[in-house]
Design a protein around this motif. Structure first.
Motif, PDB file in Angstrom:
ATOM      1  N   ALA A  29     -10.655  -2.125   4.311  1.00  0.00           N
ATOM      2  CA  ALA A  29     -10.487  -0.795   3.725  1.00  0.00           C
ATOM      3  C   ALA A  29     -10.102  -0.949   2.259  1.00  0.00           C
ATOM      4  O   ALA A  29      -9.428  -1.908   1.881  1.00  0.00           O
ATOM      5  N   PRO A  30     -10.513   0.004   1.413  1.00  0.00           N
ATOM      6  CA  PRO A  30     -10.129  -0.078  -0.004  1.00  0.00           C
ATOM      7  C   PRO A  30      -8.621   0.101  -0.177  1.00  0.00           C
ATOM      8  O   PRO A  30      -7.949   0.683   0.684  1.00  0.00           O
ATOM      9  N   LEU A  31      -8.138  -0.405  -1.276  1.00  0.00           N
ATOM     10  CA  LEU A  31      -6.721  -0.252  -1.598  1.00  0.00           C
ATOM     11  C   LEU A  31      -6.494   1.118  -2.225  1.00  0.00           C
ATOM     12  O   LEU A  31      -7.328   1.609  -2.978  1.00  0.00           O
ATOM     13  N   SER A  32      -5.343   1.713  -1.916  1.00  0.00           N
ATOM     14  CA  SER A  32      -4.934   2.940  -2.591  1.00  0.00           C
ATOM     15  C   SER A  32      -3.542   2.703  -3.173  1.00  0.00           C
ATOM     16  O   SER A  32      -2.773   1.895  -2.662  1.00  0.00           O
ATOM     17  N   ARG A  57       8.391   2.354 -12.612  1.00  0.00           N
ATOM     18  CA  ARG A  57       7.765   2.831 -11.388  1.00  0.00           C
ATOM     19  C   ARG A  57       7.553   1.644 -10.476  1.00  0.00           C
ATOM     20  O   ARG A  57       7.375   0.521 -10.920  1.00  0.00           O
ATOM     21  N   LEU A  58       7.604   1.923  -9.194  1.00  0.00           N
ATOM     22  CA  LEU A  58       7.287   0.915  -8.199  1.00  0.00           C
ATOM     23  C   LEU A  58       5.989   1.366  -7.556  1.00  0.00           C
ATOM     24  O   LEU A  58       5.943   2.391  -6.881  1.00  0.00           O
ATOM     25  N   LEU A  59       4.941   0.642  -7.845  1.00  0.00           N
ATOM     26  CA  LEU A  59       3.618   0.980  -7.352  1.00  0.00           C
ATOM     27  C   LEU A  59       3.491   0.465  -5.926  1.00  0.00           C
ATOM     28  O   LEU A  59       3.632  -0.730  -5.672  1.00  0.00           O
ATOM     29  N   LEU A  60       3.259   1.380  -4.998  1.00  0.00           N
ATOM     30  CA  LEU A  60       3.093   1.046  -3.595  1.00  0.00           C
ATOM     31  C   LEU A  60       1.597   0.962  -3.318  1.00  0.00           C
ATOM     32  O   LEU A  60       0.836   1.834  -3.745  1.00  0.00           O
ATOM     33  N   VAL A  61       1.177  -0.089  -2.626  1.00  0.00           N
ATOM     34  CA  VAL A  61      -0.239  -0.325  -2.358  1.00  0.00           C
ATOM     35  C   VAL A  61      -0.468  -0.211  -0.855  1.00  0.00           C
ATOM     36  O   VAL A  61       0.228  -0.859  -0.061  1.00  0.00           O
ATOM     37  N   GLU A  62      -1.429   0.614  -0.494  1.00  0.00           N
ATOM     38  CA  GLU A  62      -1.747   0.815   0.916  1.00  0.00           C
ATOM     39  C   GLU A  62      -3.202   0.431   1.178  1.00  0.00           C
ATOM     40  O   GLU A  62      -4.055   0.539   0.298  1.00  0.00           O
ATOM     41  N   GLN A  63      -3.442  -0.006   2.397  1.00  0.00           N
ATOM     42  CA  GLN A  63      -4.793  -0.315   2.846  1.00  0.00           C
ATOM     43  C   GLN A  63      -4.895   0.168   4.296  1.00  0.00           C
ATOM     44  O   GLN A  63      -4.097  -0.235   5.139  1.00  0.00           O
ATOM     45  N   THR A  79       1.249   0.049   4.333  1.00  0.00           N
ATOM     46  CA  THR A  79       1.779  -0.542   3.116  1.00  0.00           C
ATOM     47  C   THR A  79       1.519  -2.041   3.166  1.00  0.00           C
ATOM     48  O   THR A  79       1.951  -2.716   4.103  1.00  0.00           O
ATOM     49  N   VAL A  80       0.792  -2.553   2.172  1.00  0.00           N
ATOM     50  CA  VAL A  80       0.444  -3.975   2.156  1.00  0.00           C
ATOM     51  C   VAL A  80       1.005  -4.714   0.951  1.00  0.00           C
ATOM     52  O   VAL A  80       1.039  -5.950   0.947  1.00  0.00           O
ATOM     53  N   ALA A  81       1.432  -3.980  -0.075  1.00  0.00           N
ATOM     54  CA  ALA A  81       1.912  -4.647  -1.288  1.00  0.00           C
ATOM     55  C   ALA A  81       2.664  -3.654  -2.160  1.00  0.00           C
ATOM     56  O   ALA A  81       2.617  -2.431  -1.934  1.00  0.00           O
ATOM     57  N   CYS A  82       3.317  -4.202  -3.185  1.00  0.00           N
ATOM     58  CA  CYS A  82       3.967  -3.362  -4.193  1.00  0.00           C
ATOM     59  C   CYS A  82       4.154  -4.182  -5.460  1.00  0.00           C
ATOM     60  O   CYS A  82       4.070  -5.414  -5.436  1.00  0.00           O
ATOM     61  N   CYS A  83       4.403  -3.487  -6.547  1.00  0.00           N
ATOM     62  CA  CYS A  83       4.770  -4.146  -7.799  1.00  0.00           C
ATOM     63  C   CYS A  83       5.500  -3.149  -8.689  1.00  0.00           C
ATOM     64  O   CYS A  83       5.261  -1.947  -8.633  1.00  0.00           O
ATOM     65  N   GLN A  84       6.383  -3.682  -9.479  1.00  0.00           N
ATOM     66  CA  GLN A  84       7.154  -2.898 -10.438  1.00  0.00           C
ATOM     67  C   GLN A  84       6.445  -2.896 -11.781  1.00  0.00           C
ATOM     68  O   GLN A  84       5.944  -3.931 -12.235  1.00  0.00           O
ATOM     69  N   LEU A  85       6.402  -1.752 -12.417  1.00  0.00           N
ATOM     70  CA  LEU A  85       5.957  -1.624 -13.800  1.00  0.00           C
ATOM     71  C   LEU A  85       7.065  -0.923 -14.566  1.00  0.00           C
ATOM     72  O   LEU A  85       7.567   0.114 -14.125  1.00  0.00           O
ATOM     73  N   GLU A  86       7.431  -1.490 -15.707  1.00  0.00           N
ATOM     74  CA  GLU A  86       8.490  -0.892 -16.515  1.00  0.00           C
ATOM     75  C   GLU A  86       8.058  -0.898 -17.971  1.00  0.00           C
ATOM     76  O   GLU A  86       7.627  -1.930 -18.497  1.00  0.00           O
ATOM     77  N   HIS A  87       8.181   0.236 -18.615  1.00  0.00           N
ATOM     78  CA  HIS A  87       7.838   0.360 -20.032  1.00  0.00           C
ATOM     79  C   HIS A  87       8.977  -0.199 -20.862  1.00  0.00           C
ATOM     80  O   HIS A  87      10.112   0.264 -20.769  1.00  0.00           O
ATOM     81  N   ARG A  88       8.663  -1.195 -21.679  1.00  0.00           N
ATOM     82  CA  ARG A  88       9.659  -1.838 -22.543  1.00  0.00           C
ATOM     83  C   ARG A  88       9.126  -1.905 -23.960  1.00  0.00           C
ATOM     84  O   ARG A  88       8.727  -2.959 -24.448  1.00  0.00           O
TER      85      ARG A  88
END
Length: 183
Positions: free
Chosen positions: A10-13, A69-75, A79-88
């Protein structure tokens, strides 16, 4: 390490994590790096650190922080993955990257980091992505180098004595800054 995902996968969302996701995210993050479950994948830190990788307070802090933001990845609805993005400022920080151990090596990480870079560039207009990796994680650093990140040689100390980050099994741990120019 990466192989092509199965054709029928399935595609990632992607979506921003919310407070209600914390209870699912903490075990996901811990399972990717610590304990016996992490040994199923290739990103394990189990020989370097024992204990937790994160806790509910730490995950919630990432979700709630301004410019983060904590990007949550679903398939397939899971929930199959996550990653943090922070503006610096001129750069974005990429961290708290976790893929379920049994799904590692199938190309998901490559897709997720590319999406994270795209979102950071489009959302904040940044030209660089920064991350820190434990400097003795040669295989993981090599994976990031194949994705265009470069080692800077800039080290910051590991927080020895702060068990929120785990219990070190070695005395030579430090974080190295990796940087990638974003197109």
């Amino acid at each position: 390490m990466d192989t092509a995902p199965p054709r029928d996968a399935a595609p990632l969302s992607y979506r921003d994590a919310v407070e209600a996701d914390v209870q699912a995210l903490v075990p996901l993050i811990d399972s990717a790096y610590r304990g016996d479950a992490s040994r199923t994948g290739w990103t394990t830190e189990a020989d370097l650190l024992e204990g937790q990788r994160t806790d509910p307070e730490g995950v919630l802090a990432v979700i709630a922080a301004p410019g983060s933001r904590l990007l949550l990845v679903e398939q397939g609805g899971e929930t199959v993955a996550c990653c943090q993005l922070e503006h610096r400022g001129e750069a974005a920080y990429f961290g708290m990257f976790a893929v379920r151990p049994e799904l590692q090596g199938a190309g998901l990480g490559r897709q997720i980091i590319a999406e994270a870079e795209r979102r950071a560039r489009e959302t904040w207009g940044v030209r660089e992505m920064h991350m820190t990796v434990i400097s003795v994680r040669d295989e993981l650093i090599a994976w990031y180098e194949r994705r265009g990140y470069r080692r800077t040689g800039k080290l910051s100390p590991f927080p020895y004595g702060d068990e929120r980050f785990g219990v070190p099994q070695r005395a030579d741990l430090a974080f190295e800054l990796l940087v990638k120019e974003l197109d």
